[in-house]
Design a protein around this motif. Structure first.
Motif, PDB file in Angstrom:
ATOM      1  N   GLN A  21      32.632  52.081 -38.509  1.00 44.02           N
ATOM      2  CA  GLN A  21      33.706  51.667 -39.556  1.00 44.02           C
ATOM      3  C   GLN A  21      33.574  50.292 -40.132  1.00 44.02           C
ATOM      4  OE1 GLN A  21      37.652  51.376 -37.802  1.00 44.02           O
ATOM      5  NE2 GLN A  21      36.898  49.755 -36.006  1.00 44.02           N
ATOM      6  N   ASP A  22      32.815  49.408 -39.720  1.00 45.29           N
ATOM      7  CA  ASP A  22      32.566  48.006 -40.118  1.00 45.29           C
ATOM      8  C   ASP A  22      31.268  48.005 -40.876  1.00 45.29           C
ATOM      9  OD1 ASP A  22      35.021  47.385 -39.228  1.00 45.29           O
ATOM     10  OD2 ASP A  22      34.260  46.546 -37.177  1.00 45.29           O
ATOM     11  N   LEU A  23      30.427  48.945 -41.069  1.00 45.71           N
ATOM     12  CA  LEU A  23      29.012  49.010 -41.529  1.00 45.71           C
ATOM     13  C   LEU A  23      29.190  49.439 -43.026  1.00 45.71           C
ATOM     14  CD1 LEU A  23      27.071  50.492 -38.537  1.00 45.71           C
ATOM     15  CD2 LEU A  23      27.277  48.115 -39.236  1.00 45.71           C
ATOM     16  N   HIS A  24      28.905  48.683 -44.038  1.00 43.84           N
ATOM     17  CA  HIS A  24      29.084  48.851 -45.380  1.00 43.84           C
ATOM     18  C   HIS A  24      27.688  48.504 -45.988  1.00 43.84           C
ATOM     19  CE1 HIS A  24      33.203  50.276 -44.789  1.00 43.84           C
ATOM     20  NE2 HIS A  24      33.205  48.942 -44.329  1.00 43.84           N
ATOM     21  N   ILE A  25      26.665  48.867 -45.619  1.00 46.80           N
ATOM     22  CA  ILE A  25      25.406  48.276 -46.150  1.00 46.80           C
ATOM     23  C   ILE A  25      25.054  49.219 -47.200  1.00 46.80           C
ATOM     24  CG2 ILE A  25      22.852  47.941 -45.762  1.00 46.80           C
ATOM     25  CD1 ILE A  25      23.895  47.578 -42.730  1.00 46.80           C
ATOM     26  N   ARG A  26      24.695  48.796 -48.349  1.00 42.02           N
ATOM     27  CA  ARG A  26      24.289  49.516 -49.736  1.00 42.02           C
ATOM     28  C   ARG A  26      22.700  49.937 -49.501  1.00 42.02           C
ATOM     29  NH1 ARG A  26      25.489  45.562 -54.272  1.00 42.02           N
ATOM     30  NH2 ARG A  26      24.567  43.992 -52.759  1.00 42.02           N
ATOM     31  N   VAL A  27      22.508  51.320 -49.825  1.00 40.26           N
ATOM     32  CA  VAL A  27      21.348  51.918 -49.686  1.00 40.26           C
ATOM     33  C   VAL A  27      20.797  52.314 -50.935  1.00 40.26           C
ATOM     34  CG1 VAL A  27      19.839  53.590 -48.418  1.00 40.26           C
ATOM     35  CG2 VAL A  27      21.616  52.452 -47.179  1.00 40.26           C
ATOM     36  N   SER A  28      19.650  51.978 -51.502  1.00 35.67           N
ATOM     37  CA  SER A  28      19.363  52.485 -52.826  1.00 35.67           C
ATOM     38  C   SER A  28      19.109  53.903 -53.216  1.00 35.67           C
ATOM     39  CB  SER A  28      17.778  51.921 -53.207  1.00 35.67           C
ATOM     40  OG  SER A  28      16.962  52.771 -52.196  1.00 35.67           O
ATOM     41  N   ILE A  29      19.047  54.852 -52.303  1.00 39.26           N
ATOM     42  CA  ILE A  29      19.114  56.212 -52.400  1.00 39.26           C
ATOM     43  C   ILE A  29      20.535  56.649 -52.765  1.00 39.26           C
ATOM     44  CG2 ILE A  29      18.879  58.413 -51.237  1.00 39.26           C
ATOM     45  CD1 ILE A  29      16.041  57.616 -50.086  1.00 39.26           C
ATOM     46  N   PHE A  30      21.420  56.228 -51.685  1.00 38.48           N
ATOM     47  CA  PHE A  30      22.635  56.648 -52.012  1.00 38.48           C
ATOM     48  C   PHE A  30      23.251  56.000 -53.379  1.00 38.48           C
ATOM     49  CE2 PHE A  30      22.845  56.571 -47.044  1.00 38.48           C
ATOM     50  CZ  PHE A  30      22.598  57.929 -46.981  1.00 38.48           C
ATOM     51  N   LEU A  31      23.081  54.838 -53.699  1.00 37.63           N
ATOM     52  CA  LEU A  31      23.610  54.141 -55.011  1.00 37.63           C
ATOM     53  C   LEU A  31      22.832  54.980 -56.131  1.00 37.63           C
ATOM     54  CD1 LEU A  31      22.934  50.471 -54.308  1.00 37.63           C
ATOM     55  CD2 LEU A  31      25.133  51.548 -54.244  1.00 37.63           C
ATOM     56  N   LYS A  32      21.809  55.412 -56.041  1.00 40.36           N
ATOM     57  CA  LYS A  32      21.100  56.201 -57.150  1.00 40.36           C
ATOM     58  C   LYS A  32      21.853  57.656 -57.315  1.00 40.36           C
ATOM     59  CE  LYS A  32      16.913  53.705 -56.907  1.00 40.36           C
ATOM     60  NZ  LYS A  32      15.231  53.833 -56.505  1.00 40.36           N
ATOM     61  N   ASP A  33      22.209  58.048 -56.285  1.00 36.50           N
ATOM     62  CA  ASP A  33      22.733  59.481 -56.305  1.00 36.50           C
ATOM     63  C   ASP A  33      24.028  59.393 -56.545  1.00 36.50           C
ATOM     64  OD1 ASP A  33      20.125  60.551 -55.842  1.00 36.50           O
ATOM     65  OD2 ASP A  33      20.347  60.987 -53.609  1.00 36.50           O
ATOM     66  N   ALA A  46      31.409  42.026 -49.197  1.00 40.49           N
ATOM     67  CA  ALA A  46      32.551  42.288 -48.308  1.00 40.49           C
ATOM     68  C   ALA A  46      32.035  42.499 -46.990  1.00 40.49           C
ATOM     69  CB  ALA A  46      33.205  43.435 -48.832  1.00 40.49           C
ATOM     70  N   SER A  47      30.737  42.868 -46.826  1.00 38.80           N
ATOM     71  CA  SER A  47      30.206  43.129 -45.502  1.00 38.80           C
ATOM     72  C   SER A  47      29.875  42.047 -44.875  1.00 38.80           C
ATOM     73  CB  SER A  47      29.174  44.140 -45.504  1.00 38.80           C
ATOM     74  OG  SER A  47      29.436  45.304 -45.911  1.00 38.80           O
ATOM     75  N   LYS A  48      29.480  40.891 -45.552  1.00 38.27           N
ATOM     76  CA  LYS A  48      28.968  39.699 -45.058  1.00 38.27           C
ATOM     77  C   LYS A  48      30.375  38.839 -44.544  1.00 38.27           C
ATOM     78  CE  LYS A  48      25.052  39.309 -48.040  1.00 38.27           C
ATOM     79  NZ  LYS A  48      24.543  38.294 -49.388  1.00 38.27           N
ATOM     80  N   ASN A  49      31.304  38.901 -45.214  1.00 38.17           N
ATOM     81  CA  ASN A  49      32.616  38.212 -45.033  1.00 38.17           C
ATOM     82  C   ASN A  49      33.218  38.842 -43.938  1.00 38.17           C
ATOM     83  OD1 ASN A  49      32.547  36.479 -47.148  1.00 38.17           O
ATOM     84  ND2 ASN A  49      33.679  37.929 -48.490  1.00 38.17           N
ATOM     85  N   LEU A  50      33.185  40.242 -43.714  1.00 37.32           N
ATOM     86  CA  LEU A  50      33.785  40.913 -42.713  1.00 37.32           C
ATOM     87  C   LEU A  50      32.853  40.533 -41.119  1.00 37.32           C
ATOM     88  CD1 LEU A  50      35.844  42.805 -41.340  1.00 37.32           C
ATOM     89  CD2 LEU A  50      34.219  44.773 -42.035  1.00 37.32           C
ATOM     90  N   ALA A  51      31.520  40.415 -41.605  1.00 42.07           N
ATOM     91  CA  ALA A  51      30.758  40.039 -40.172  1.00 42.07           C
ATOM     92  C   ALA A  51      30.952  38.687 -39.741  1.00 42.07           C
ATOM     93  CB  ALA A  51      29.191  40.090 -40.605  1.00 42.07           C
ATOM     94  N   SER A  52      31.330  37.786 -40.760  1.00 39.63           N
ATOM     95  CA  SER A  52      31.714  36.333 -40.229  1.00 39.63           C
ATOM     96  C   SER A  52      32.896  36.453 -39.577  1.00 39.63           C
ATOM     97  CB  SER A  52      31.605  35.550 -41.507  1.00 39.63           C
ATOM     98  OG  SER A  52      30.358  35.442 -42.166  1.00 39.63           O
TER      99      SER A  52
END
Length: 389
Positions: free
Chosen positions: A177-189, A274-280
């Motif tokens: 639930q707390d993992l929101h990492i952008r992946v190029s394949i998913f962004l392009k699709d 957002a992921s960086k802030n959440l991780a902190s």
């Protein structure tokens, strides 16, 4: 939380790891007669795949994995994959291993989110096993290991109820639930937005056993239908053609879990703000957790089941870079937030008495009073397992 989630999580993440490594090894492959000593060849690629898959599906390891147990923490699970990825001549540095784990977790998270019904998580797992067998067609012994795990899966999970699979799916989503990492394949699709969150479709097949939305039936107190009302659902749904098969060579129907890297596409990962802030905000406390001893015991037992065969002789490991250049890899290591860098636990087993005494002292600091007799003996089990590695 479900106690039957760990095997599905491990096998699916492991499948994604193998897809990525195979794609990168093929991209860097040099014909054998032209390769220098420090370059990859097709023989090296097959050797790496065979070594990792053989370790991953070792029967002792699988027996430990399939025991009912809670999920490990993200850091502990990452330790298992770090050990697994280095079960061959291949070597990954910290930045490449971080990227590999990010790609693995986001790919499987997307698959879990898109499963039409909770039970389809099992079909996703079987898709991974089917693809893994395609990587080791020339190794009948390893194929037998994978087929044996296949039978374990279908025997244990084939008869679970819809409610039990719903609990498994919920446990997986809590893990991701707390993992929101952008992946190029998913962004392009366009299946992932700039914040790293996935875009769920409003079209396609509905879950097997259900009807296409758009109709409301009203029944009287005798169970007789008395009225029908249609409504616009706003999507483009179709009925599921058939249920996916759980047979060894059956048609899974579902495409989730198949190799999305089969077409050579560069893949990049980026941390959203957002992921960086959440991780902190959610950085783990440095105060020792009283459950740490129990997790170490479980982790040691699981890793101990891997039985990794260290290569004989002075042959050095080949380094694999998951970035385009060494400079990108170095930059990624410098710019990644400290809270998001996985602190891999290096568990080393030696017969050195002084080392063992130090481990006993450390384990003693985690002693919990009023434990059951079984729990109090697990520190010794942990040391014994370390000696067997």
């Amino acid at each position: 939380m479900s106690m039957r989630t760990l095997p599905l999580l491990f096998l699916n993440l492991g499948g994604e790891m193998l897809y990525i490594l195979d794609q990168r090894l093929r991209a860097q492959n040099i014909p054998g007669d032209k390769a220098r000593k420090d370059e990859w060849t097709e023989v090296d690629r097959k050797r790496v795949m065979n070594d990792i898959i053989s370790t991953m599906f070792n029967q002792k390891f699988m027996d430990e994995l399939f025991k009912p147990q809670e999920l490990y923490s993200k850091k502990a699970l990452r330790t298992v994959y770090d050990r697994l990825a280095h079960a061959s001549i291949m070597r990954l540095n910290q930045a490449s291993m971080d990227k590999l784990y990010d790609l693995m977790t986001m790919a499987f998270k997307y698959q879990v989110l898109l499963c039409p019904r909770p039970k389809d998580v099992l079909l996703v797992t079987l898709n991974h096993l089917d693809a893994i067998k395609g990587l080791i067609q020339d190794s009948p012994t390893i194929l037998h290991q994978v087929d044996k795990t296949f039978r374990q899966l279908t025997d244990i999970y084939g008869g679970l109820s819809a409610g039990e699979f719903q609990l498994i799916r919920q446990t997986l989503l809590i893990f991701f639930q707390d993992l929101h990492i952008r992946v190029s394949i998913f962004l392009k699709d366009k299946v992932q937005n700039s914040s790293g969150r996935f875009v769920l479709p409003v079209s396609g097949p509905v879950p097997w056993g259900t009807e296409v939305p758009g109709l409301i039936r009203t029944f009287n107190n005798k169970g007789k239908e008395v009225k029908r009302t249609e409504f616009k659902h706003g999507g483009s749904y179709v009925a599921a053609p058939k249920e996916g098969s759980l047979e060894l060579y059956g048609d899974r129907v579902l495409k989730l879990g198949t190799n999305m890297y089969s077409v050579n596409r560069p893949v990049e990962t980026h941390m959203s703000a957002a992921s960086k802030n959440l991780a902190s905000q959610t950085q783990e406390s440095i105060v020792p957790n009283p459950l740490a001893k129990e997790e170490l015991n479980l982790l040691a037992r699981l890793i101990g089941g891997m039985e990794i065969q260290k290569p004989s002789g002075p042959e050095p490991g080949f380094r694999l870079n998951l970035f385009t250049t060494d400079e990108e890899e170095e930059q990624a290591a410098l710019t990644r937030p400290e809270e998001l860098s996985y602190e891999v636990i290096n568990i080393q087993a030696t017969q050195d008495q002084q080392t063992n005494q130090e481990l006993v002292r450390i384990m003693g600091e985690f002693e919990i009073t009023d434990q059951s007799r079984q729990s109090s003996s697990k520190g010794d089990d942990w040391l014994a397992m370390m000696d067997e590695l």
